[in-house]
Design an enzyme around this catalytic site. Structure first.
Site, PDB file in Angstrom:
ATOM      1  N   ARG A 183       1.136  -1.680  -0.085  1.00 49.21           N
ATOM      2  CA  ARG A 183      -0.131  -0.168   0.049  1.00 49.21           C
ATOM      3  C   ARG A 183       0.941   1.556   0.082  1.00 49.21           C
ATOM      4  O   ARG A 183       2.627   1.103   0.255  1.00 49.21           O
ATOM      5  CB  ARG A 183      -1.283  -0.309   1.752  1.00 49.21           C
ATOM      6  CG  ARG A 183      -0.536   0.126   2.774  1.00 49.21           C
ATOM      7  CD  ARG A 183      -1.432  -0.351   3.569  1.00 49.21           C
ATOM      8  NE  ARG A 183      -1.345  -1.101   4.540  1.00 49.21           N
ATOM      9  CZ  ARG A 183      -1.572  -1.545   5.634  1.00 49.21           C
ATOM     10  NH1 ARG A 183      -3.003  -1.079   5.165  1.00 49.21           N
ATOM     11  NH2 ARG A 183      -1.316  -2.205   7.212  1.00 49.21           N
ATOM     12  N   GLU A 236      -3.166   6.198   3.937  1.00 46.50           N
ATOM     13  CA  GLU A 236      -2.706   5.000   3.336  1.00 46.50           C
ATOM     14  C   GLU A 236      -3.563   4.859   2.116  1.00 46.50           C
ATOM     15  O   GLU A 236      -5.306   4.954   2.502  1.00 46.50           O
ATOM     16  CB  GLU A 236      -2.534   3.360   3.903  1.00 46.50           C
ATOM     17  CG  GLU A 236      -1.396   3.449   4.759  1.00 46.50           C
ATOM     18  CD  GLU A 236      -1.514   1.759   5.903  1.00 46.50           C
ATOM     19  OE1 GLU A 236      -0.692   1.639   6.220  1.00 46.50           O
ATOM     20  OE2 GLU A 236      -2.641   1.713   6.170  1.00 46.50           O
ATOM     21  N   LYS A 252      -8.974   0.987  -1.377  1.00 50.79           N
ATOM     22  CA  LYS A 252      -9.272   1.478  -0.090  1.00 50.79           C
ATOM     23  C   LYS A 252      -8.722   3.017   0.508  1.00 50.79           C
ATOM     24  O   LYS A 252      -7.178   2.830   0.093  1.00 50.79           O
ATOM     25  CB  LYS A 252      -9.666   0.540   0.785  1.00 50.79           C
ATOM     26  CG  LYS A 252     -10.034   0.985   2.317  1.00 50.79           C
ATOM     27  CD  LYS A 252     -10.337  -0.306   3.276  1.00 50.79           C
ATOM     28  CE  LYS A 252      -9.146  -0.842   3.859  1.00 50.79           C
ATOM     29  NZ  LYS A 252      -9.517  -1.784   5.219  1.00 50.79           N
ATOM     30  N   THR A 312      -9.495   5.594  15.628  1.00 48.01           N
ATOM     31  CA  THR A 312      -8.029   5.060  15.585  1.00 48.01           C
ATOM     32  C   THR A 312      -7.818   5.357  13.831  1.00 48.01           C
ATOM     33  O   THR A 312      -7.460   5.259  13.050  1.00 48.01           O
ATOM     34  CB  THR A 312      -7.165   4.509  16.062  1.00 48.01           C
ATOM     35  OG1 THR A 312      -7.579   4.714  17.511  1.00 48.01           O
ATOM     36  CG2 THR A 312      -6.106   3.995  15.639  1.00 48.01           C
ATOM     37  N   GLN A 326     -11.821  -2.706  17.354  1.00 50.76           N
ATOM     38  CA  GLN A 326     -11.978  -3.858  16.761  1.00 50.76           C
ATOM     39  C   GLN A 326     -12.203  -5.317  17.067  1.00 50.76           C
ATOM     40  O   GLN A 326     -11.908  -6.159  16.704  1.00 50.76           O
ATOM     41  CB  GLN A 326     -10.305  -4.031  15.752  1.00 50.76           C
ATOM     42  CG  GLN A 326      -9.592  -2.707  15.274  1.00 50.76           C
ATOM     43  CD  GLN A 326     -10.057  -2.487  14.104  1.00 50.76           C
ATOM     44  OE1 GLN A 326     -10.923  -3.260  13.388  1.00 50.76           O
ATOM     45  NE2 GLN A 326     -10.050  -1.135  13.913  1.00 50.76           N
ATOM     46  N   THR A 356      -3.594  -3.862  19.565  1.00 53.52           N
ATOM     47  CA  THR A 356      -3.664  -1.948  19.895  1.00 53.52           C
ATOM     48  C   THR A 356      -3.084  -1.412  19.167  1.00 53.52           C
ATOM     49  O   THR A 356      -2.558  -1.722  18.241  1.00 53.52           O
ATOM     50  CB  THR A 356      -2.181  -2.351  21.340  1.00 53.52           C
ATOM     51  OG1 THR A 356      -0.530  -3.079  21.022  1.00 53.52           O
ATOM     52  CG2 THR A 356      -2.388  -4.039  22.729  1.00 53.52           C
ATOM     53  N   GLY A 398       0.799  -4.431  14.831  1.00 53.97           N
ATOM     54  CA  GLY A 398       1.692  -3.820  14.312  1.00 53.97           C
ATOM     55  C   GLY A 398       1.192  -3.478  12.667  1.00 53.97           C
ATOM     56  O   GLY A 398       1.984  -4.437  11.819  1.00 53.97           O
ATOM     57  N   ASP A 399       1.334  -2.852  12.266  1.00 49.35           N
ATOM     58  CA  ASP A 399       0.489  -2.826  10.817  1.00 49.35           C
ATOM     59  C   ASP A 399       1.702  -1.374  10.234  1.00 49.35           C
ATOM     60  O   ASP A 399       0.813  -0.813   9.319  1.00 49.35           O
ATOM     61  CB  ASP A 399      -0.410  -2.758  10.671  1.00 49.35           C
ATOM     62  CG  ASP A 399      -1.022  -1.635  11.239  1.00 49.35           C
ATOM     63  OD1 ASP A 399      -0.780  -0.423  12.133  1.00 49.35           O
ATOM     64  OD2 ASP A 399      -2.800  -1.350  11.142  1.00 49.35           O
ATOM     65  N   SER A 450      -0.333 -10.197  10.742  1.00 50.71           N
ATOM     66  CA  SER A 450      -1.373  -9.475  10.557  1.00 50.71           C
ATOM     67  C   SER A 450      -1.348  -7.880   9.902  1.00 50.71           C
ATOM     68  O   SER A 450      -0.636  -7.606  10.941  1.00 50.71           O
ATOM     69  CB  SER A 450      -2.509  -9.461  10.535  1.00 50.71           C
ATOM     70  OG  SER A 450      -3.503  -8.846  10.414  1.00 50.71           O
TER      71      SER A 450
HETATM   72  P1  NAD Z   1      -8.586   1.987  19.166  1.00 45.71           P
HETATM   73  O1  NAD Z   1      -7.776   2.916  19.339  1.00 45.71           O
HETATM   74  O2  NAD Z   1      -9.706   1.464  18.224  1.00 45.71           O
HETATM   75  O3  NAD Z   1      -7.742   0.040  20.640  1.00 45.71           O
HETATM   76  C1  NAD Z   1      -6.791  -0.155  20.595  1.00 45.71           C
HETATM   77  C2  NAD Z   1      -6.530  -0.491  22.389  1.00 45.71           C
HETATM   78  O4  NAD Z   1      -5.094  -1.327  22.821  1.00 45.71           O
HETATM   79  C3  NAD Z   1      -7.466   0.658  23.393  1.00 45.71           C
HETATM   80  O5  NAD Z   1      -8.236   0.854  23.919  1.00 45.71           O
HETATM   81  C4  NAD Z   1      -5.763   1.039  24.141  1.00 45.71           C
HETATM   82  O6  NAD Z   1      -6.324   1.260  25.207  1.00 45.71           O
HETATM   83  C5  NAD Z   1      -5.370  -0.168  23.529  1.00 45.71           C
HETATM   84  N1  NAD Z   1      -3.514  -0.575  24.075  1.00 45.71           N
HETATM   85  C6  NAD Z   1      -2.590   0.215  23.681  1.00 45.71           C
HETATM   86  N2  NAD Z   1      -1.132   0.320  24.372  1.00 45.71           N
HETATM   87  C7  NAD Z   1      -1.853  -0.894  24.828  1.00 45.71           C
HETATM   88  C8  NAD Z   1      -0.769  -2.129  25.505  1.00 45.71           C
HETATM   89  N3  NAD Z   1       0.431  -1.754  25.471  1.00 45.71           N
HETATM   90  N4  NAD Z   1      -1.832  -2.913  26.764  1.00 45.71           N
HETATM   91  C9  NAD Z   1      -3.136  -3.018  25.859  1.00 45.71           C
HETATM   92  N5  NAD Z   1      -3.902  -2.700  25.783  1.00 45.71           N
HETATM   93  C10 NAD Z   1      -3.077  -1.755  24.558  1.00 45.71           C
HETATM   94  O7  NAD Z   1      -7.925   0.895  18.077  1.00 45.71           O
HETATM   95  P2  NAD Z   1      -8.846  -0.332  16.890  1.00 45.71           P
HETATM   96  O8  NAD Z   1      -9.015   0.048  15.778  1.00 45.71           O
HETATM   97  O9  NAD Z   1      -9.235  -1.033  18.175  1.00 45.71           O
HETATM   98  O10 NAD Z   1      -7.020  -0.405  16.271  1.00 45.71           O
HETATM   99  C11 NAD Z   1      -5.951  -1.945  17.235  1.00 45.71           C
HETATM  100  C12 NAD Z   1      -5.002  -1.558  16.095  1.00 45.71           C
HETATM  101  O11 NAD Z   1      -5.407  -2.162  14.892  1.00 45.71           O
HETATM  102  C13 NAD Z   1      -4.707  -0.879  15.244  1.00 45.71           C
HETATM  103  O12 NAD Z   1      -2.760  -0.576  15.463  1.00 45.71           O
HETATM  104  C14 NAD Z   1      -4.812  -0.160  14.286  1.00 45.71           C
HETATM  105  O13 NAD Z   1      -3.970   0.259  13.065  1.00 45.71           O
HETATM  106  C15 NAD Z   1      -4.608  -2.373  13.591  1.00 45.71           C
HETATM  107  N6  NAD Z   1      -5.525  -2.645  12.443  1.00 45.71           N
HETATM  108  C16 NAD Z   1      -4.716  -3.882  12.008  1.00 45.71           C
HETATM  109  C17 NAD Z   1      -5.947  -4.366  11.286  1.00 45.71           C
HETATM  110  C18 NAD Z   1      -5.125  -5.137  10.196  1.00 45.71           C
HETATM  111  O14 NAD Z   1      -5.832  -5.811   9.071  1.00 45.71           O
HETATM  112  N7  NAD Z   1      -4.084  -5.915  10.669  1.00 45.71           N
HETATM  113  C19 NAD Z   1      -6.849  -3.324  10.374  1.00 45.71           C
HETATM  114  C20 NAD Z   1      -7.614  -2.783  11.759  1.00 45.71           C
HETATM  115  C21 NAD Z   1      -6.744  -2.427  12.314  1.00 45.71           C
END
Ligand code: NAD
Length: 349
Positions: free
Chosen positions: A54, A65, A78, A93, A149, A210, A235-236, A301
């Site tokens: 991306r 992105e 997207k 987020t 998520q 997270t 981690g992305d 992922s």
């Molecule tokens: P969000 O901000 O709604 O939730 C993240 C949560 O993580 C928060 O509640 C926060 O308090 C918690 N957190 C932060 N540090 C922490 C730690 N050290 N220990 C425990 N909890 C901790 O975000 P989201 O929309 O749920 O997205 C979460 C992550 O997933 C993001 O980094 C996002 O980029 C990633 N994501 C990845 C994909 C994928 O396809 N791989 C898709 C969507 C989102």
């Protein structure tokens, strides 16, 4: 019969409200199962897709992105952001929208919100992958990171992998409370936990989801027992990881699209010659998945464009014959295709 020009000029648009209505209409667990099937079908024909990492525009606070792909018949992209600081400002987020177009004419065929759809497709992908890699008979999942998520992840693992218990942990107890509340009545046994270690007790699957724009260590090596499956979602981005490097060294690692994952995934911590397996090869039977019960499997992922393409195509079929979209006047449609200026002039009224 080819569609009339006036029909060609309109593009179905699925708003957030429509998406939510559609999900309730079909049932969220059915949507997750359907999406997992669509995504798995596209992983089986992985080789025929146009693929590119991306295109990311990074700032100090986040990333924006673009994620394009095509199967030769349809083209999709997207737009998505990732801004960990946003929730403190009352914002998501991750937000997203996407478009599907006909390769033959180049005309858009669907414009859709993808904030809700990304949560659904990410959860469906995670559970579809776990179906191939997690220990057979897994019943308990640790869910670390209880943000936007998280409930989608829990429900997908219930519907697709047969998980019946989720053990929740977040550094912010309010997030865990919210997640536990939202999962009431879903049939899952929900156990809020005070530490990451506690959440992993008895779990065969560990999901980390997270958000932090840094090298974080959500899981350390001593926390991980043999035989588990780790679904690492959060981690992305370059410089944004969740797992200690030692866990990676003990795991068999599976990825979506290596060219993107080497830049964004947990494996950015490893030497470039470290062995990794592409998930589509496991799904098509060209590479082994889990090879023994004691092995730690890790799905690193990051989210790939083909998953969004599958999700958009699913939505474009699902809205047919429903009221869950509006027609957008998005394309110019002059009577004579070369008389765009004349159309503008005549619109003076
Ligand atoms: P969000 O901000 O709604 O939730 C993240 C949560 O993580 C928060 O509640 C926060 O308090 C918690 N957190 C932060 N540090 C922490 C730690 N050290 N220990 C425990 N909890 C901790 O975000 P989201 O929309 O749920 O997205 C979460 C992550 O997933 C993001 O980094 C996002 O980029 C990633 N994501 C990845 C994909 C994928 O396809 N791989 C898709 C969507 C989102």
């Amino acid at each position: 019969m080819p569609p009339l020009p006036s029909e060609l000029a309109y593009v179905p648009f699925v708003s957030v409200e429509h998406m939510m209505g559609l999900v309730h209409h079909i049932g969220i667990e059915n949507v997750l199962i359907d999406l997992a099937d669509e995504i798995e079908a596209d992983f089986k024909r992985w080789e025929l897709f146009d693929k590119t990492p991306r295109v990311a525009s990074h700032s100090d606070v986040g990333v924006i992105e673009l994620m394009p792909t095509s199967d030769g018949e349809m083209y999709g992209f997207k737009y998505v952001n990732g801004h960990p600081k946003n929730t403190k400002e009352g914002l998501q987020t991750v937000t997203a929208f996407g478009l599907l177009a006909d390769v033959n004419s180049g005309y858009p065929k669907l414009l859709s919100e993808m904030t809700v759809l990304t949560a659904l497709r990410t959860a469906a992908t995670s559970a579809m992958v776990a179906k191939h890699l997690a220990p057979k008979g897994s019943k308990t999942m640790a869910m670390i990171g209880n943000g936007a998520q998280s409930e989608f992840q829990c429900l997908a693992f219930k519907a697709i992998c047969g998980i019946d218990t989720v053990r929740l942990y977040d550094i912010d107890p309010a997030a865990t409370e919210k997640c536990a509340r939202n999962l009431q009545g879903t049939g899952l046994t929900v156990v809020p936990c005070k530490t990451g270690e506690e959440s992993m007790e008895g779990a065969q699957i560990i999901t980390t989801c997270t958000a932090d724009k840094q090298y974080a260590t959500i899981l350390t090596d001593n926390m991980i027992g043999e035989g588990v499956h780790i679904n690492a979602i959060g981690g992305d981005c370059p410089g944004k990881t969740e797992l200690h490097r030692d866990i990676l060294l003990r795991s068999k690692i599976f990825v979506e699209y290596p060219e993107q994952t080497w830049v964004e995934g947990e494996i950015q911590q490893l030497d470039k010659d470290h062995p990794i397996t592409e998930m589509w090869q496991v799904i098509t039977g060209q590479a082994p998945g889990r090879t023994d019960a004691k092995q730690i499997t890790l799905f690193d992922s990051v989210g790939f464009a083909i998953e969004d393409f599958s999700a958009l195509r699913y939505i474009s079929k699902a809205i047919e014959g429903t009221e869950f979209f509006t027609q957008l006047d998005m394309l110019a449609d002059p009577d004579d295709p070369r008389d765009l200026f004349g159309m503008l002039e005549r619109s003076k009224g």
